[in-house]
Design a protein around this motif. Structure first.
Motif, PDB file in Angstrom:
ATOM      1  N   SER A  63       5.334  69.308 -89.016  1.00  0.00           N
ATOM      2  CA  SER A  63       5.811  68.385 -89.415  1.00  0.00           C
ATOM      3  C   SER A  63       7.213  67.634 -88.469  1.00  0.00           C
ATOM      4  O   SER A  63       7.280  66.704 -88.674  1.00  0.00           O
ATOM      5  CB  SER A  63       5.636  67.948 -90.352  1.00  0.00           C
ATOM      6  OG  SER A  63       6.994  68.989 -91.050  1.00  0.00           O
ATOM      7  N   ALA A  64       7.424  68.862 -88.275  1.00  0.00           N
ATOM      8  CA  ALA A  64       8.956  69.194 -87.526  1.00  0.00           C
ATOM      9  C   ALA A  64       8.875  69.805 -86.232  1.00  0.00           C
ATOM     10  O   ALA A  64      10.169  70.636 -86.260  1.00  0.00           O
ATOM     11  CB  ALA A  64      10.475  68.734 -88.973  1.00  0.00           C
ATOM     12  N   TYR A  65       8.475  69.491 -84.893  1.00  0.00           N
ATOM     13  CA  TYR A  65       8.147  70.707 -83.678  1.00  0.00           C
ATOM     14  C   TYR A  65       7.992  70.397 -82.890  1.00  0.00           C
ATOM     15  O   TYR A  65       7.248  69.446 -82.229  1.00  0.00           O
ATOM     16  CB  TYR A  65       7.294  72.038 -84.659  1.00  0.00           C
ATOM     17  CG  TYR A  65       7.459  73.338 -83.252  1.00  0.00           C
ATOM     18  CD1 TYR A  65       8.102  73.835 -83.913  1.00  0.00           C
ATOM     19  CD2 TYR A  65       5.949  73.468 -82.799  1.00  0.00           C
ATOM     20  CE1 TYR A  65       8.105  75.355 -82.282  1.00  0.00           C
ATOM     21  CE2 TYR A  65       5.676  74.374 -81.364  1.00  0.00           C
ATOM     22  CZ  TYR A  65       6.985  75.249 -81.731  1.00  0.00           C
ATOM     23  OH  TYR A  65       7.022  76.525 -80.378  1.00  0.00           O
ATOM     24  N   PRO A  66       8.980  70.305 -82.136  1.00  0.00           N
ATOM     25  CA  PRO A  66       9.317  68.635 -80.950  1.00  0.00           C
ATOM     26  C   PRO A  66       8.300  69.523 -79.919  1.00  0.00           C
ATOM     27  O   PRO A  66       8.680  69.471 -78.447  1.00  0.00           O
ATOM     28  CB  PRO A  66      10.496  68.782 -81.090  1.00  0.00           C
ATOM     29  CG  PRO A  66      10.929  69.960 -81.172  1.00  0.00           C
ATOM     30  CD  PRO A  66      10.816  70.538 -82.298  1.00  0.00           C
ATOM     31  N   ARG A  67       7.408  70.702 -79.489  1.00  0.00           N
ATOM     32  CA  ARG A  67       6.588  71.190 -78.571  1.00  0.00           C
ATOM     33  C   ARG A  67       5.386  71.188 -78.737  1.00  0.00           C
ATOM     34  O   ARG A  67       4.856  71.293 -80.399  1.00  0.00           O
ATOM     35  CB  ARG A  67       7.554  72.735 -78.652  1.00  0.00           C
ATOM     36  CG  ARG A  67       8.548  72.782 -77.808  1.00  0.00           C
ATOM     37  CD  ARG A  67       8.939  71.769 -76.485  1.00  0.00           C
ATOM     38  NE  ARG A  67       9.909  71.776 -76.522  1.00  0.00           N
ATOM     39  CZ  ARG A  67      10.943  71.333 -75.071  1.00  0.00           C
ATOM     40  NH1 ARG A  67      10.205  70.790 -74.324  1.00  0.00           N
ATOM     41  NH2 ARG A  67      12.292  71.593 -74.972  1.00  0.00           N
ATOM     42  N   VAL A 101      16.555  72.653 -90.407  1.00  0.00           N
ATOM     43  CA  VAL A 101      16.310  73.266 -89.395  1.00  0.00           C
ATOM     44  C   VAL A 101      15.878  74.904 -89.414  1.00  0.00           C
ATOM     45  O   VAL A 101      16.348  75.287 -90.198  1.00  0.00           O
ATOM     46  CB  VAL A 101      17.564  73.107 -88.172  1.00  0.00           C
ATOM     47  CG1 VAL A 101      17.479  71.372 -88.008  1.00  0.00           C
ATOM     48  CG2 VAL A 101      18.695  74.004 -88.653  1.00  0.00           C
ATOM     49  N   PRO A 102      15.416  75.172 -88.212  1.00  0.00           N
ATOM     50  CA  PRO A 102      15.198  76.745 -89.210  1.00  0.00           C
ATOM     51  C   PRO A 102      16.713  77.526 -89.143  1.00  0.00           C
ATOM     52  O   PRO A 102      17.262  77.336 -88.371  1.00  0.00           O
ATOM     53  CB  PRO A 102      14.343  77.311 -87.469  1.00  0.00           C
ATOM     54  CG  PRO A 102      14.220  76.350 -86.713  1.00  0.00           C
ATOM     55  CD  PRO A 102      14.545  75.052 -87.257  1.00  0.00           C
ATOM     56  N   PHE A 103      16.518  78.470 -90.116  1.00  0.00           N
ATOM     57  CA  PHE A 103      17.406  79.492 -90.596  1.00  0.00           C
ATOM     58  C   PHE A 103      18.945  78.398 -91.086  1.00  0.00           C
ATOM     59  O   PHE A 103      19.953  78.929 -90.388  1.00  0.00           O
ATOM     60  CB  PHE A 103      18.064  80.520 -88.741  1.00  0.00           C
ATOM     61  CG  PHE A 103      16.860  80.783 -88.320  1.00  0.00           C
ATOM     62  CD1 PHE A 103      16.005  81.838 -88.748  1.00  0.00           C
ATOM     63  CD2 PHE A 103      16.582  80.540 -87.399  1.00  0.00           C
ATOM     64  CE1 PHE A 103      15.155  82.720 -88.229  1.00  0.00           C
ATOM     65  CE2 PHE A 103      15.017  80.990 -85.768  1.00  0.00           C
ATOM     66  CZ  PHE A 103      14.509  82.363 -87.278  1.00  0.00           C
ATOM     67  N   THR A 106      12.096  68.009 -75.977  1.00  0.00           N
ATOM     68  CA  THR A 106      10.833  67.697 -76.410  1.00  0.00           C
ATOM     69  C   THR A 106       9.904  67.707 -75.639  1.00  0.00           C
ATOM     70  O   THR A 106       9.048  67.143 -74.558  1.00  0.00           O
ATOM     71  CB  THR A 106      11.094  66.552 -77.815  1.00  0.00           C
ATOM     72  OG1 THR A 106      10.056  66.115 -78.317  1.00  0.00           O
ATOM     73  CG2 THR A 106      11.305  65.012 -76.464  1.00  0.00           C
ATOM     74  N   ASP A 107       8.182  67.830 -76.962  1.00  0.00           N
ATOM     75  CA  ASP A 107       6.728  67.531 -75.989  1.00  0.00           C
ATOM     76  C   ASP A 107       6.428  66.110 -76.303  1.00  0.00           C
ATOM     77  O   ASP A 107       5.348  65.398 -76.111  1.00  0.00           O
ATOM     78  CB  ASP A 107       6.123  68.077 -76.305  1.00  0.00           C
ATOM     79  CG  ASP A 107       6.504  69.640 -75.056  1.00  0.00           C
ATOM     80  OD1 ASP A 107       7.237  69.847 -73.827  1.00  0.00           O
ATOM     81  OD2 ASP A 107       6.236  71.416 -75.293  1.00  0.00           O
ATOM     82  N   VAL A 108       6.564  66.473 -77.766  1.00  0.00           N
ATOM     83  CA  VAL A 108       6.142  64.935 -78.272  1.00  0.00           C
ATOM     84  C   VAL A 108       6.687  63.874 -78.423  1.00  0.00           C
ATOM     85  O   VAL A 108       7.677  63.291 -78.368  1.00  0.00           O
ATOM     86  CB  VAL A 108       5.763  66.113 -79.801  1.00  0.00           C
ATOM     87  CG1 VAL A 108       4.485  67.028 -79.059  1.00  0.00           C
ATOM     88  CG2 VAL A 108       7.014  66.336 -80.391  1.00  0.00           C
ATOM     89  N   HIS A 109       6.543  63.299 -79.751  1.00  0.00           N
ATOM     90  CA  HIS A 109       6.867  61.670 -80.272  1.00  0.00           C
ATOM     91  C   HIS A 109       8.867  62.094 -80.813  1.00  0.00           C
ATOM     92  O   HIS A 109       8.516  61.011 -81.605  1.00  0.00           O
ATOM     93  CB  HIS A 109       6.085  61.091 -81.183  1.00  0.00           C
ATOM     94  CG  HIS A 109       6.407  62.238 -82.562  1.00  0.00           C
ATOM     95  ND1 HIS A 109       5.063  62.993 -82.648  1.00  0.00           N
ATOM     96  CD2 HIS A 109       6.189  61.052 -83.939  1.00  0.00           C
ATOM     97  CE1 HIS A 109       5.092  63.276 -83.792  1.00  0.00           C
ATOM     98  NE2 HIS A 109       5.636  62.874 -85.030  1.00  0.00           N
ATOM     99  N   LEU A 110       9.291  63.286 -81.319  1.00  0.00           N
ATOM    100  CA  LEU A 110       9.906  63.447 -82.314  1.00  0.00           C
ATOM    101  C   LEU A 110      10.811  63.792 -81.464  1.00  0.00           C
ATOM    102  O   LEU A 110      10.878  65.286 -80.709  1.00  0.00           O
ATOM    103  CB  LEU A 110      10.075  63.647 -83.547  1.00  0.00           C
ATOM    104  CG  LEU A 110       8.970  65.018 -84.251  1.00  0.00           C
ATOM    105  CD1 LEU A 110      10.315  66.068 -83.831  1.00  0.00           C
ATOM    106  CD2 LEU A 110       8.325  65.255 -85.317  1.00  0.00           C
TER     107      LEU A 110
END
Length: 288
Positions: free
Chosen positions: A39-43, A215-217, A180-184
């Motif tokens: 849901s929140a990964y830009p790749r 965000v991670p960590f 990003t590779d996607v829509h976010l």
């Protein structure tokens, strides 16, 4: 306790999923099901690698493509369908349809899934939603839909580029994974004076809606996390192209960089809304 869950994460170096780590965890845990999707990964994710790992440990593969289903339908994102046993999705995100869901699966799962959905989980079927879904799927096969999805991707990349500008990075703000590779776009505020709540409120003040996101960590608590998740699908549906997305990106970047004239930024947002109305005839619509 319904499930025994073991999770995989992202690398601390590049914030991407490490498939070697996923394999190691799967071998150690021997799961019955491996879940992919985000849901929140830009790749992009490597669905073929997930399939290989699932086969190695004797697991089923379930992919949830709720966020990127529209990109898959347009042929602009790798499809999980050839690799997964079950694929689930909502219809109202990048697909742009009604608030509802869908499940794609191999025939061997049809009876179990159908009986689990109804009467197991679902109430009475909503015929107007079913009709809207059918319309959505028909639209998804058109060139107009593919153009919208391409503008969605282009807009996200323009936003990521602007948020990588020096005025923004000087404030300790960066773009997670560098693009990003996607829509976010996932904005990283861990080294910023702003937290996600403050960033969300700042943009809301000038008429732009985003959501705070961990965000991670993340060192901050969930209600005031260190990230912003900014998507472009709604603006592409509205009709935004390269010029409009560049303007939105600059407004957001200027606001997050700090010290900007918020009234002036609000005016720029209002002009965009007036120039590209939701529908013909709503050019002068105002929120009362």
């Amino acid at each position: 306790k319904l499930y025994d869950v073991a999770s995989y994460g992202v690398s601390k170096e590049d914030f991407r999923i490490d498939m070697d780590e996923v394999r190691s965890i799967a071998i150690a845990e021997k799961p019955k099901v491996i879940v992919a999707g985000w849901s929140a990964y830009p790749r992009h994710q490597d669905f073929a690698a997930f399939r290989s790992i699932a086969d190695e440990v004797g697991a089923y593969l379930w992919v949830d493509m709720a966020h990127f289903a529209g990109l898959v339908a347009a042929g602009l994102h790798p499809s999980p369908v050839p690799h997964a046993d079950i694929v689930s999705s909502t219809v109202h995100k990048t697909l742009g349809g009604p608030r509802s869901g869908l499940i794609l699966a191999k025939q061997e799962w049809a009876k179990k899934l159908n009986s689990s959905v109804f009467p197991g989980q679902q109430g009475g079927p909503l015929m107007h939603a079913i009709a809207a879904k059918a319309t959505t799927f028909k639209v998804a096969g058109t060139e107009e839909f593919k153009d919208r999805q391409q503008r969605t991707l282009d807009g996200a990349r323009l936003l990521a580029e602007r948020l990588g500008g020096k005025d923004v990075s000087d404030q300790g703000i960066s773009v997670l994974t560098g693009g990003t590779d996607v829509h976010l776009v996932l904005v990283d505020l861990r080294n910023s004076q702003l937290d996600g709540q403050q960033g969300e409120d700042l943009l809301h003040e000038i008429g732009i809606t985003v959501n705070r996101n961990a965000v991670p960590f993340d060192p901050r608590p969930p209600m005031t996390p260190s990230g912003l998740r900014i998507g472009t699908a709604a603006l592409a549906s509205r009709g935004f192209g390269e010029k409009e997305f560049a303007e939105v990106a600059d407004i957001i970047g200027t606001a997050l960089a700090g010290g900007a004239d918020l009234d002036a930024l609000r005016g720029r947002v209002s002009k965009l809304a007036q120039d590209v109305p939701l529908y013909d005839g709503l050019e002068d619509w105002r929120l009362l």
